[in-house]
Design a protein around this motif. Sequence first.
Motif, mmCIF file in Angstrom:
data_model
loop_
_atom_site.group_PDB
_atom_site.id
_atom_site.type_symbol
_atom_site.label_atom_id
_atom_site.label_comp_id
_atom_site.label_asym_id
_atom_site.label_seq_id
_atom_site.Cartn_x
_atom_site.Cartn_y
_atom_site.Cartn_z
ATOM 1 N N THR A 282 -72.113 5.494 12.468
ATOM 2 C CA THR A 282 -73.131 6.126 11.608
ATOM 3 C C THR A 282 -72.518 7.233 10.772
ATOM 4 O O THR A 282 -72.796 7.378 9.586
ATOM 5 N N CYS A 283 -71.643 8.048 11.424
ATOM 6 C CA CYS A 283 -70.992 9.142 10.683
ATOM 7 C C CYS A 283 -70.120 8.605 9.550
ATOM 8 O O CYS A 283 -70.092 9.157 8.454
ATOM 9 N N LYS A 284 -69.392 7.508 9.848
ATOM 10 C CA LYS A 284 -68.554 6.910 8.793
ATOM 11 C C LYS A 284 -69.399 6.405 7.634
ATOM 12 O O LYS A 284 -69.045 6.559 6.464
ATOM 13 N N SER A 285 -70.527 5.790 7.968
ATOM 14 C CA SER A 285 -71.416 5.280 6.934
ATOM 15 C C SER A 285 -71.983 6.421 6.091
ATOM 16 O O SER A 285 -72.056 6.339 4.857
ATOM 17 N N VAL A 286 -72.387 7.501 6.792
ATOM 18 C CA VAL A 286 -72.917 8.679 6.075
ATOM 19 C C VAL A 286 -71.854 9.276 5.168
ATOM 20 O O VAL A 286 -72.115 9.673 4.019
ATOM 21 N N ARG A 287 -70.599 9.363 5.701
ATOM 22 C CA ARG A 287 -69.499 9.928 4.908
ATOM 23 C C ARG A 287 -69.275 9.106 3.627
ATOM 24 O O ARG A 287 -69.114 9.666 2.552
ATOM 25 N N ARG A 288 -69.269 7.772 3.769
ATOM 26 C CA ARG A 288 -69.082 6.914 2.572
ATOM 27 C C ARG A 288 -70.248 7.100 1.600
ATOM 28 O O ARG A 288 -70.048 7.140 0.382
ATOM 29 N N GLY A 289 -71.452 7.233 2.145
ATOM 30 C CA GLY A 289 -72.612 7.449 1.285
ATOM 31 C C GLY A 289 -72.511 8.750 0.504
ATOM 32 O O GLY A 289 -72.820 8.814 -0.689
ATOM 33 N N LEU A 290 -72.058 9.814 1.196
ATOM 34 C CA LEU A 290 -71.908 11.117 0.538
ATOM 35 C C LEU A 290 -70.812 11.069 -0.546
ATOM 36 O O LEU A 290 -70.938 11.693 -1.605
ATOM 37 N N GLU A 291 -69.738 10.331 -0.251
ATOM 38 C CA GLU A 291 -68.666 10.182 -1.256
ATOM 39 C C GLU A 291 -69.200 9.471 -2.503
ATOM 40 O O GLU A 291 -68.870 9.850 -3.638
ATOM 41 N N ASN A 292 -70.023 8.440 -2.290
ATOM 42 C CA ASN A 292 -70.613 7.726 -3.442
ATOM 43 C C ASN A 292 -71.563 8.626 -4.229
ATOM 44 O O ASN A 292 -71.619 8.557 -5.460
ATOM 45 N N ILE A 293 -72.308 9.464 -3.496
ATOM 46 C CA ILE A 293 -73.202 10.412 -4.179
ATOM 47 C C ILE A 293 -72.391 11.372 -5.041
ATOM 48 O O ILE A 293 -72.733 11.662 -6.187
ATOM 49 N N GLU A 294 -71.279 11.870 -4.491
ATOM 50 C CA GLU A 294 -70.417 12.796 -5.253
ATOM 51 C C GLU A 294 -69.873 12.140 -6.516
ATOM 52 O O GLU A 294 -69.906 12.721 -7.604
ATOM 53 N N LYS A 295 -69.343 10.904 -6.331
ATOM 54 C CA LYS A 295 -68.764 10.206 -7.489
ATOM 55 C C LYS A 295 -69.823 9.941 -8.565
ATOM 56 O O LYS A 295 -69.582 10.110 -9.764
ATOM 57 N N SER A 296 -71.016 9.518 -8.108
ATOM 58 C CA SER A 296 -72.092 9.248 -9.068
ATOM 59 C C SER A 296 -72.539 10.538 -9.756
ATOM 60 O O SER A 296 -72.828 10.553 -10.959
ATOM 61 N N ALA A 297 -72.584 11.635 -9.006
ATOM 62 C CA ALA A 297 -72.970 12.922 -9.601
ATOM 63 C C ALA A 297 -71.927 13.378 -10.614
ATOM 64 O O ALA A 297 -72.261 13.923 -11.674
ATOM 65 N N GLU A 298 -70.621 13.160 -10.273
ATOM 66 C CA GLU A 298 -69.556 13.502 -11.215
ATOM 67 C C GLU A 298 -69.689 12.676 -12.498
ATOM 68 O O GLU A 298 -69.512 13.194 -13.606
ATOM 69 N N HIS A 299 -69.988 11.371 -12.323
ATOM 70 C CA HIS A 299 -70.151 10.502 -13.494
ATOM 71 C C HIS A 299 -71.333 10.963 -14.349
ATOM 72 O O HIS A 299 -71.248 11.033 -15.583
ATOM 73 N N CYS A 300 -72.445 11.320 -13.670
ATOM 74 C CA CYS A 300 -73.605 11.830 -14.414
ATOM 75 C C CYS A 300 -73.276 13.137 -15.123
ATOM 76 O O CYS A 300 -73.720 13.388 -16.249
ATOM 77 N N GLY A 301 -72.472 13.969 -14.442
ATOM 78 C CA GLY A 301 -72.063 15.229 -15.071
ATOM 79 C C GLY A 301 -71.250 14.999 -16.331
ATOM 80 O O GLY A 301 -71.411 15.708 -17.332
ATOM 81 N N GLU A 302 -70.357 13.992 -16.265
ATOM 82 C CA GLU A 302 -69.559 13.668 -17.449
ATOM 83 C C GLU A 302 -70.466 13.194 -18.595
ATOM 84 O O GLU A 302 -70.268 13.580 -19.752
ATOM 85 N N ILE A 303 -71.457 12.369 -18.250
ATOM 86 C CA ILE A 303 -72.409 11.909 -19.272
ATOM 87 C C ILE A 303 -73.132 13.097 -19.892
ATOM 88 O O ILE A 303 -73.282 13.192 -21.117
ATOM 89 N N LEU A 304 -73.576 14.036 -19.037
ATOM 90 C CA LEU A 304 -74.309 15.203 -19.541
ATOM 91 C C LEU A 304 -73.426 16.067 -20.432
ATOM 92 O O LEU A 304 -73.876 16.590 -21.463
ATOM 93 N N ARG A 305 -72.145 16.237 -20.040
ATOM 94 C CA ARG A 305 -71.241 17.034 -20.884
ATOM 95 C C ARG A 305 -71.060 16.371 -22.253
ATOM 96 O O ARG A 305 -71.034 17.047 -23.282
ATOM 97 N N ASN A 306 -70.939 15.028 -22.247
ATOM 98 C CA ASN A 306 -70.834 14.309 -23.515
ATOM 99 C C ASN A 306 -72.098 14.450 -24.355
ATOM 100 O O ASN A 306 -72.047 14.584 -25.576
ATOM 101 N N LEU A 307 -73.248 14.393 -23.670
ATOM 102 C CA LEU A 307 -74.523 14.555 -24.370
ATOM 103 C C LEU A 307 -74.616 15.926 -25.034
ATOM 104 O O LEU A 307 -75.048 16.063 -26.182
ATOM 105 N N ILE A 308 -74.201 16.944 -24.287
ATOM 106 C CA ILE A 308 -74.265 18.307 -24.827
ATOM 107 C C ILE A 308 -73.284 18.464 -25.988
ATOM 108 O O ILE A 308 -73.612 19.053 -27.032
#
Length: 484
Positions: A282-308
């Motif tokens: 379960t911990c490994k699954s949660v860790r992978r999920g959190l890593e995906n959240i981080e990567k997706s948030a970073e990608h969204c951040g890049e989109i927002l910086r481009n938008l700005i």
Amino acid sequence: MGSFRRAFYLLRRRLGATFLVLLRKTGEKWAIVAYSGLHSFRKQLALLLVSCEKRPGAFWEVFLGEKLFVTGSVFLSSNLMLILGFNGRHSLPSVLLSQADKDFLLELAQNSEELSLLKRFLHAFPVGFFMADEEGGLWFFNAEMLEILGLNEKEVLGKKTGQIFQGVEEIAPFLRKLRWEGKELFLRNISFCDPSGKKKLLNFRFFPVMEGENFVGFGGIVEDVTQRAQLGENVRQIERLSSIGRLVSSIAHEINNPLGVIYGYAQMLRNKLDKSSFDCPTCKSVRRGLENIEKSAEHCGEILRNLIDFSKPNILKRETVDLCSLLEEVLSMGKIYFRGNQHLEFSFEEGIPPLQVDKLRMRQVFLNLTRNAVEAMDKEKGILRVAVRKINLSAEQVPFLDSNFELDKKAFVCISFQDNGRGIPADKLDRIFEPFFTTKPQGTGLGLSICYSIVRAHGGWMEVSSQEGQGSTFSIFLPLEVEE
């Protein structure tokens, strides 16, 4: 002018003359004002002029071609002369011009002079102009008309409108309507392709020429509105981009704050898991999920910086920049994107002066084009060729001109990024600089749009050519400051 020609013909018939020529002297040269019956003998006119000037009022026998004529002249004024020719079989004529005849000839000369002035004016007119008879045969056209058609005078003279505007299907029904209704008619934004293959957008205005209630011909005004249409579309595109920019700016700022919270909590939770001793599934699954959240948030951040970035006005901080040095610096930085056996070729034409540009903004453009090219190429055999050269363009080849750039200079520097990657489908090329349009699975669709807006802010523009499966070339055109 048609009624004058008819009256001149009737005067010849009344005098019993075989030919009649009215001439006006301008400076040292005589020019024909009107003639009747001279068609076969115009080449001998110079011979007649010499004799008529030497013997004004006298008549003598002369051979024109193989025919004998009795010819003579009457001076109506110091610069207006009437030459008469009679068949040699008749006795020497006694020519008597009435005062009404002389008045008519003087009026004819005056009208001819006014017509000559009008023709000179129409030839210098900045739009195409032509006149045609009732069957559509062209008998007058100006220089701009020839320029629009892409033809010379010999190719147009005597042709019909349907022949010179081949492929313009709208012309024929409009001319029939013109004859029936006798009213001005308009055709707007009609596509036309000249003999060289150059595509143009034309506006037509046709008007009938009437004698009483009879339709005797028509005139036309033709205007090339290709550049105007392009500029209008560019203005509409700028307005659309401006509206989008204001919208995305407000949205980006609203989303940025909660996105920062999501990223922060995901990073904090992952750090706690990393420090803990828990190693259950379960911990490994949660860790992978959190890593995906981080990567997706970073990608969204890049989109927002481009938008700005996209929504910000391009306020430039210009400085004198050596283009070769800037490109070498950017390409050195860009090598971090290269993979496998991909490599770079760089060529720079000598003699290109420093440019007044915003160094940071242009670095952003060059770096973005480098990254795009590398990502499109095969990692084992990809080649990126960057070339810089000076070019001179005509006004027709320049889609945009900065208000500070003098048209007579026409000197530009062209920076091209050519790759041998997968290329861009032909149906997507026209949209490649549009915001939010992308050919990449994870692309934001803003990189090229931002690049384009930066180049436009410098008074230049970008072009792209591509063939699917063979690669693409992105070219940047910037105006050069040319020393006088």
